[in-house]
Design a protein around this motif. Structure first.
Motif, PDB file in Angstrom:
ATOM      1  N   LYS A 132     -37.055  25.896 -16.013  1.00 23.44           N
ATOM      2  CA  LYS A 132     -37.511  25.286 -17.265  1.00 23.44           C
ATOM      3  C   LYS A 132     -37.007  26.102 -18.459  1.00 23.44           C
ATOM      4  N   LEU A 135     -33.048  25.356 -18.540  1.00 26.49           N
ATOM      5  CA  LEU A 135     -32.708  23.935 -18.668  1.00 26.49           C
ATOM      6  C   LEU A 135     -33.848  23.209 -19.392  1.00 26.49           C
ATOM      7  N   GLY A 136     -34.218  23.775 -20.537  1.00 23.08           N
ATOM      8  CA  GLY A 136     -35.362  23.268 -21.285  1.00 23.08           C
ATOM      9  C   GLY A 136     -35.219  21.800 -21.659  1.00 23.08           C
ATOM     10  N   ASP A 137     -34.003  21.378 -21.981  1.00 21.21           N
ATOM     11  CA  ASP A 137     -33.809  19.982 -22.393  1.00 21.21           C
ATOM     12  C   ASP A 137     -34.148  19.021 -21.256  1.00 21.21           C
ATOM     13  N   THR A 138     -33.818  19.419 -20.046  1.00 18.69           N
ATOM     14  CA  THR A 138     -34.028  18.540 -18.887  1.00 18.69           C
ATOM     15  C   THR A 138     -35.483  18.551 -18.419  1.00 18.69           C
ATOM     16  N   ALA A 140     -38.339  19.975 -20.112  1.00 13.77           N
ATOM     17  CA  ALA A 140     -39.292  20.393 -21.143  1.00 13.77           C
ATOM     18  C   ALA A 140     -40.718  19.922 -20.846  1.00 13.77           C
TER      19      ALA A 140
END
Ligand code: ZN
Length: 206
Positions: A132, A135-138, A140
């Motif tokens: 997380k 790859l926060g965008d994926t 979140a």
């Protein structure tokens, strides 16, 4: 050093098809331009699934061994990622770990079984937290559980899929998903995560 072997076989098929024979590492991860004596270095055996072997290479100049771990196998833990996933997902659904342990690891006493389950849950949830982070965008709005990740990605088994999705960060993700070295007591791997510049996994120059 462990590297990812992108491989779509299950653990059982990896053994019956001798998947390690298809593993290739075309150049030395330390010396991508060659001239270091890099060569195949046989295989090593894993206990489970029975008959499993992992392909290995050696760089004499860097005094380093490299092994190609297929996506189906847990890193630094016996067995497959799918076996780990089954335990962790059962723990996520169980009313309590004690209740779950009545059905898991019947061969050992309850305190040992609890440690066995807890270790897997903590390792996997720790890896999901870090995914997380990178790859926060994926992810979140996705809870750091296998149940939530599987629902979000609509994929099963999700741990095996995450080897590919998070391939660029496997060297900083904890076992059994990633290949990060053991954390020394009191030291966090987080700064290294934050300072990591690019998504390029080890390999050949473009
Ligand atoms: Zn080398």
């Amino acid at each position: 050093m462990q590297l990812r072997f992108e491989c779509h076989l299950t653990g059982a098929d990896y053994v019956t098809q001798q998947g390690w024979l298809s593993a290739t590492l075309p150049c030395c991860p330390l010396h991508p331009h060659g001239d270091c004596g890099f060569a195949r270095h046989g295989t090593y055996e894993r206990v489970s699934p029975p008959g499993t072997r992992v392909a290995r290479w050696y760089c004499p100049e860097g005094h380093r061994t490299f092994s190609l771990l297929p996506d189906c196998l847990a890193a630094r833990l016996s067995g497959t990622l799918s076996e780990v996933e089954a335990v962790v997902r059962a723990a996520e659904q169980a009313p309590s770990l004690e209740a779950l342990c009545k059905h898991q690891r019947l061969d050992i006493e309850l305190p040992g079984a609890l440690r066995w389950v807890r270790r897997r849950v903590q390792d996997v949830h720790g890896a999901l937290h870090r995914i997380k982070g990178v790859l926060g965008d994926t992810f979140a709005n996705v809870a750091p559980t296998l149940t939530a990740f599987a629902d979000h990605l609509e994929v099963e088994p999700v741990l095996v899929a995450l080897r590919g999705i998070a391939a660029a960060w496997l060297d900083v993700l904890p076992k059994p998903l990633g290949f990060a070295p053991r954390r020394r007591r009191g030291r966090s791997a987080l700064p290294r995560l934050q300072h990591r510049a690019g998504p390029d996994p080890p390999g050949c120059p473009a």
